[in-house]
Design an enzyme around this catalytic site. Structure first.
Site, short mmCIF file in Angstrom:
data_model
loop_
_atom_site.label_atom_id
_atom_site.label_comp_id
_atom_site.label_asym_id
_atom_site.label_seq_id
_atom_site.Cartn_x
_atom_site.Cartn_y
_atom_site.Cartn_z
N HIS A 52 -35.26 18.32 8.90
CA HIS A 52 -35.47 17.65 10.20
C HIS A 52 -34.69 18.52 11.20
CE1 HIS A 52 -35.40 13.56 12.51
NE2 HIS A 52 -35.16 14.54 13.36
N HIS B 192 -26.29 22.34 14.66
CA HIS B 192 -24.88 22.09 14.34
C HIS B 192 -24.03 22.53 15.52
CE1 HIS B 192 -25.42 21.74 9.83
NE2 HIS B 192 -26.55 22.36 10.14
N HIS C 253 -32.31 20.19 13.48
CA HIS C 253 -31.02 19.77 14.04
C HIS C 253 -30.14 20.98 14.30
CE1 HIS C 253 -30.51 19.75 9.67
NE2 HIS C 253 -29.24 20.06 9.89
N GLN D 121 -30.09 25.84 10.97
CA GLN D 121 -30.58 26.39 9.70
C GLN D 121 -32.04 25.95 9.63
OE1 GLN D 121 -27.06 27.31 7.16
NE2 GLN D 121 -27.00 25.09 7.03
#
Ligand code: AMP
Length: 158
Positions: free
Chosen positions: A98, A102, A100, A87
């Site tokens: 930050h 998933h 990342h 996202q």
């Protein structure tokens, strides 16, 4: 060089006990509020918000580590598929600024409609709304230990 005691994840400090992989440019952590059991996160070590903030080596490392983790997650959860998703920015649902990725194990019929997973992610408890039931630190540390055992040594912090 030993890994740091805490890893910065946006405004949060993630204890080493909840981290299960550390490479030179990325680290992987278990999730405080997973959408499904086995939902884990892989972040850049440099605390930048957007995908395009990553350098080429950071992008390469993030996706190489994603392959490594995805094999393990699939194996230990017996998942048939995985949702891998970033996202990228608040309007896309990013709640921790930050970068990342998933990694979410997927099964036949786990959501009434396959793409309902994105609704589930949107309605996840958010860091700015902490009054939901997060997992206990012990539970998270136990999952991280299990994943670490599967991944093998990865404290590549030089
Ligand atoms: P996103 O909404 O895409 O930015 O994803 C943020 C993710 O971070 C969600 O899956 C949250 O459950 C997870 N999260 C929030 N706080 C923590 C925390 N302290 N430790 C681990 N995961 C967290």
């Amino acid at each position: 060089m030993p890994p740091p005691a805490v890893f910065r994840f946006g405004p949060l400090n993630i204890p080493l006990s909840q981290v299960f992989l550390v490479s030179k440019l990325s680290f992987a952590l278990v999730n405080l509020k997973p959408v499904r059991p086995g939902h884990v996160l892989l972040a850049a070590r440099r605390p930048v918000a957007r995908f395009n903030d990553l350098t080429h080596p950071e992008v390469v490392d993030l996706f190489l580590q994603a392959q490594r983790i995805s094999k393990i997650v699939e194996r230990i959860t017996s998942a048939e598929s995985l949702t891998l998703c970033i996202q990228d920015g608040a309007k896309a649902g990013q709640s921790v600024p930050h970068v990342h990725l998933h990694l979410i194990p997927r099964f036949e019929g786990d959501f009434a409609n396959n793409d309902d997973i994105y609704d589930a992610m949107a309605h996840q408890p958010r860091v700015d709304n902490p009054n939901r039931s997060p997992r206990s630190p012990d539970d998270m540390a136990a999952e991280a230990l299990r994943l670490r055992a599967e991944i093998g040594p990865s404290w590549d912090t030089q």
